[in-house]
Design an enzyme around this catalytic site. Structure first.
Site, PDB file in Angstrom:
ATOM      1  CG  ASN A   1       3.460  -0.370   4.527  1.00  0.00           C
ATOM      2  OD1 ASN A   1       3.094  -1.024   3.557  1.00  0.00           O
ATOM      3  ND2 ASN A   1       4.222  -1.045   5.641  1.00  0.00           N
ATOM      4  CB  ILE A   2       5.123   5.310   2.160  1.00  0.00           C
ATOM      5  CG1 ILE A   2       4.443   4.957   0.886  1.00  0.00           C
ATOM      6  CG2 ILE A   2       6.514   6.113   1.388  1.00  0.00           C
ATOM      7  CD1 ILE A   2       3.601   6.034   0.151  1.00  0.00           C
ATOM      8  CD  GLU A   3       8.789   0.507   6.819  1.00  0.00           C
ATOM      9  OE1 GLU A   3       8.201  -0.431   7.388  1.00  0.00           O
ATOM     10  OE2 GLU A   3       9.999   0.244   6.298  1.00  0.00           O
TER      11      GLU A   3
ATOM     12  CB  CYS B   1      -0.473   3.364   7.841  1.00  0.00           C
ATOM     13  SG  CYS B   1       0.359   3.203   9.519  1.00  0.00           S
TER      14      CYS B   1
ATOM     15  CD  GLU C   1      -4.347   0.656   7.441  1.00  0.00           C
ATOM     16  OE1 GLU C   1      -3.215   0.938   6.980  1.00  0.00           O
ATOM     17  OE2 GLU C   1      -4.367  -0.349   8.524  1.00  0.00           O
TER      18      GLU C   1
ATOM     19  CB  CYS D   1      -2.095   1.742  13.713  1.00  0.00           C
ATOM     20  SG  CYS D   1      -1.836   3.272  12.695  1.00  0.00           S
TER      21      CYS D   1
ATOM     22  CB  CYS E   1      -5.020   3.550  10.300  1.00  0.00           C
ATOM     23  SG  CYS E   1      -3.565   3.931   9.350  1.00  0.00           S
TER      24      CYS E   1
END
Length: 130
Positions: free
Chosen positions: A43-45, A54, A56, A87, A90
């Site tokens: 995941n990369i915010e 996310c 996935e 989620c 995804c």
């Protein structure tokens, strides 16, 4: 082909490079293609939360952008006490690129696993019918 233990380790390793300065909640994914290649994602915010991606979807987009579209299974790892689940976004992306029967391995930090399928995660999947 990656074993369940290898799939767990690859998903956990992917989580170790997650960019999560806001949630502090790393997630990793390891997507196994039918040709044996494994695509890892984390995941990369982003400060603009809607732009966060996310694990996935990162793994799937890496595979697709590399020309790979035939998948065998995916492992998803979270720093959680019980296995983590993808989620809704995804789940929809998984249904776009993976068969409903494709196995999905959900891992906790202790290695507990729940095995499900794309179809079980998203029944009545939206598909382009044109």
């Amino acid at each position: 082909m990656a074993t369940d233990t290898e799939l767990f380790k690859q998903a956990r390793d992917a989580a170790s490079v997650a960019y999560v300065p806001y949630s502090h909640f790393p997630v990793g994914a390891a997507l196994v293609a039918k040709n044996g290649l494994v695509f890892q994602g984390c995941n990369i915010e982003n400060a603009s939360f809607g732009l966060t991606n996310c694990a996935e979807r990162t793994a799937i987009f890496k595979a697709v952008s590399s020309g790979v579209r035939d998948f065998e299974r995916i492992g998803i790892y979270g720093e959680t006490d019980t296995p983590i689940s993808p989620c809704g976004a995804c789940r929809q992306v998984l249904s776009e690129f993976c068969s409903a029967e494709m196995p999905v391995y959900l891992f906790s930090k202790s290695g507990d696993v729940k095995v499900t399928t794309v179809g079980e995660l998203l029944p009545y999947q939206f598909k382009d019918l044109s």
